[in-house]
Design an enzyme around this catalytic site. Sequence first.
Site, PDB file in Angstrom:
ATOM      1  N   TYR A  79       1.032  -1.325   0.100  1.00  0.00           N
ATOM      2  CA  TYR A  79      -0.001   0.094  -0.159  1.00  0.00           C
ATOM      3  C   TYR A  79       0.796   1.173   0.148  1.00  0.00           C
ATOM      4  O   TYR A  79       0.642   2.263  -0.877  1.00  0.00           O
ATOM      5  CB  TYR A  79      -0.887  -0.055   1.305  1.00  0.00           C
ATOM      6  CG  TYR A  79      -2.039  -1.119   1.101  1.00  0.00           C
ATOM      7  CD1 TYR A  79      -2.425  -1.580   0.271  1.00  0.00           C
ATOM      8  CD2 TYR A  79      -2.230  -1.722   2.261  1.00  0.00           C
ATOM      9  CE1 TYR A  79      -3.641  -2.448   0.206  1.00  0.00           C
ATOM     10  CE2 TYR A  79      -3.237  -2.623   2.338  1.00  0.00           C
ATOM     11  CZ  TYR A  79      -3.857  -3.410   1.175  1.00  0.00           C
ATOM     12  OH  TYR A  79      -4.766  -4.133   1.143  1.00  0.00           O
TER      13      TYR A  79
ATOM     14  N   GLU B 182       7.143  17.390   0.431  1.00  0.00           N
ATOM     15  CA  GLU B 182       6.001  17.581  -0.831  1.00  0.00           C
ATOM     16  C   GLU B 182       4.874  16.435  -0.499  1.00  0.00           C
ATOM     17  O   GLU B 182       3.732  16.580  -0.860  1.00  0.00           O
ATOM     18  CB  GLU B 182       6.878  17.340  -2.041  1.00  0.00           C
ATOM     19  CG  GLU B 182       5.985  17.601  -3.404  1.00  0.00           C
ATOM     20  CD  GLU B 182       5.371  19.083  -3.338  1.00  0.00           C
ATOM     21  OE1 GLU B 182       6.302  20.001  -3.261  1.00  0.00           O
ATOM     22  OE2 GLU B 182       4.222  19.244  -3.154  1.00  0.00           O
TER      23      GLU B 182
ATOM     24  N   HIS C 189     -12.323  28.833   2.832  1.00  0.00           N
ATOM     25  CA  HIS C 189     -12.223  29.124   4.321  1.00  0.00           C
ATOM     26  C   HIS C 189     -10.717  29.664   4.568  1.00  0.00           C
ATOM     27  O   HIS C 189      -9.905  29.342   4.071  1.00  0.00           O
ATOM     28  CB  HIS C 189     -12.480  28.067   5.133  1.00  0.00           C
ATOM     29  CG  HIS C 189     -12.811  28.341   6.482  1.00  0.00           C
ATOM     30  ND1 HIS C 189     -12.106  28.906   7.425  1.00  0.00           N
ATOM     31  CD2 HIS C 189     -14.112  28.223   7.295  1.00  0.00           C
ATOM     32  CE1 HIS C 189     -12.575  29.037   8.511  1.00  0.00           C
ATOM     33  NE2 HIS C 189     -13.913  28.726   8.333  1.00  0.00           N
TER      34      HIS C 189
ATOM     35  N   LYS D 174      -3.194  25.170   4.374  1.00  0.00           N
ATOM     36  CA  LYS D 174      -2.392  24.697   2.914  1.00  0.00           C
ATOM     37  C   LYS D 174      -1.108  25.702   2.861  1.00  0.00           C
ATOM     38  O   LYS D 174      -0.153  25.114   2.278  1.00  0.00           O
ATOM     39  CB  LYS D 174      -3.191  25.076   1.708  1.00  0.00           C
ATOM     40  CG  LYS D 174      -4.393  24.063   1.595  1.00  0.00           C
ATOM     41  CD  LYS D 174      -5.206  24.392   0.331  1.00  0.00           C
ATOM     42  CE  LYS D 174      -5.969  23.121   0.001  1.00  0.00           C
ATOM     43  NZ  LYS D 174      -6.911  23.466  -1.012  1.00  0.00           N
TER      44      LYS D 174
HETATM   45  N1  LIG Z   1     -10.490  25.819   0.247  1.00  0.00           N
HETATM   46  C1  LIG Z   1      -9.650  26.851   0.494  1.00  0.00           C
HETATM   47  N2  LIG Z   1      -9.834  28.018   1.133  1.00  0.00           N
HETATM   48  C2  LIG Z   1      -9.169  29.055   1.299  1.00  0.00           C
HETATM   49  N3  LIG Z   1      -8.148  29.305   0.478  1.00  0.00           N
HETATM   50  C3  LIG Z   1      -7.697  28.077  -0.084  1.00  0.00           C
HETATM   51  C4  LIG Z   1      -8.627  27.133  -0.372  1.00  0.00           C
HETATM   52  N4  LIG Z   1      -7.898  26.195  -1.209  1.00  0.00           N
HETATM   53  C5  LIG Z   1      -6.872  26.899  -1.858  1.00  0.00           C
HETATM   54  N5  LIG Z   1      -6.612  28.028  -1.212  1.00  0.00           N
HETATM   55  C6  LIG Z   1      -5.628  28.885  -1.231  1.00  0.00           C
HETATM   56  O1  LIG Z   1      -5.538  29.494  -2.631  1.00  0.00           O
HETATM   57  C7  LIG Z   1      -4.087  29.358  -3.134  1.00  0.00           C
HETATM   58  C8  LIG Z   1      -3.974  28.764  -4.212  1.00  0.00           C
HETATM   59  O2  LIG Z   1      -4.119  27.450  -3.754  1.00  0.00           O
HETATM   60  P1  LIG Z   1      -4.001  26.204  -5.002  1.00  0.00           P
HETATM   61  O3  LIG Z   1      -4.225  25.016  -4.134  1.00  0.00           O
HETATM   62  O4  LIG Z   1      -4.957  26.443  -6.021  1.00  0.00           O
HETATM   63  O5  LIG Z   1      -2.679  26.494  -5.526  1.00  0.00           O
HETATM   64  P2  LIG Z   1      -1.308  25.796  -5.332  1.00  0.00           P
HETATM   65  O6  LIG Z   1      -0.733  25.926  -4.069  1.00  0.00           O
HETATM   66  O7  LIG Z   1      -0.425  26.208  -6.591  1.00  0.00           O
HETATM   67  O8  LIG Z   1      -1.724  24.459  -5.724  1.00  0.00           O
HETATM   68  P3  LIG Z   1      -0.838  23.318  -6.440  1.00  0.00           P
HETATM   69  O9  LIG Z   1       0.480  22.858  -5.902  1.00  0.00           O
HETATM   70  O10 LIG Z   1      -1.751  21.797  -6.364  1.00  0.00           O
HETATM   71  O11 LIG Z   1      -0.871  23.708  -7.826  1.00  0.00           O
HETATM   72  C9  LIG Z   1      -3.459  29.072  -1.983  1.00  0.00           C
HETATM   73  O12 LIG Z   1      -3.034  30.288  -0.943  1.00  0.00           O
HETATM   74  C10 LIG Z   1      -4.221  28.110  -1.238  1.00  0.00           C
HETATM   75  O13 LIG Z   1      -4.008  28.123   0.394  1.00  0.00           O
END
Ligand SMILES: Nc1ncnc2c1ncn2[C@@H]1O[C@H](COP(=O)(O)OP(=O)(O)OP(=O)(O)O)[C@@H](O)[C@H]1O
Length: 127
Positions: free
Chosen positions: A16, A69, A87, A94
């Site tokens: 897994y 990562e 939110h 994130k």
């Molecule tokens: N559900 C959410 N609520 C608030 N902010 C969010 C949410 N999802 C993503 N974000 C924010 O929006 C921005 C862009 O996020 P997104 O995940 O699209 O880009 P990323 O970090 O470049 O992703 P990836 O690595 O998958 O390309 C980031 O600052 C992220 O924290």
Amino acid sequence: MATAFSWKARLKSFVYAAQGIRTFFASEHNAWLHLAATVAAITLGFYYDITPKEWICVAGCITLVIVAEMVNTCIEKIMNHLSPEHHENVKQIKDIAAGAVLVAAIFAAITGCILFIPYILHHYPFN
Ligand SMILES: Nc1ncnc2c1ncn2[C@@H]1O[C@H](COP(=O)(O)OP(=O)(O)OP(=O)(O)O)[C@@H](O)[C@H]1O
């Protein structure tokens, strides 16, 4: 009560985990970038015939960045599953997870410069 130890169950867990690694490299674009950097670092390592201790540094950096990562990807997927709506807390979670990858990548880049620049300068004297 704990279940009895089973080699078959341990082997399944290993399979897994291997599936998780395969999914990560098959579906995450950032993983491809890390893979390209990994190939570049290993190629330079062989080209300059670096020492065993230097290989440990290179392997440590590669592992650190890829593990960061993978954890970041897990956090993104958990948040997308649990809280797909926008939110401010999700944004912070994130962004902090992504920041951890950036910290690891900067450390790896600095280590790579400290390790490989002297080899490059030694092999290609510019003066
Ligand atoms: N559900 C959410 N609520 C608030 N902010 C969010 C949410 N999802 C993503 N974000 C924010 O929006 C921005 C862009 O996020 P997104 O995940 O699209 O880009 P990323 O970090 O470049 O992703 P990836 O690595 O998958 O390309 C980031 O600052 C992220 O924290």
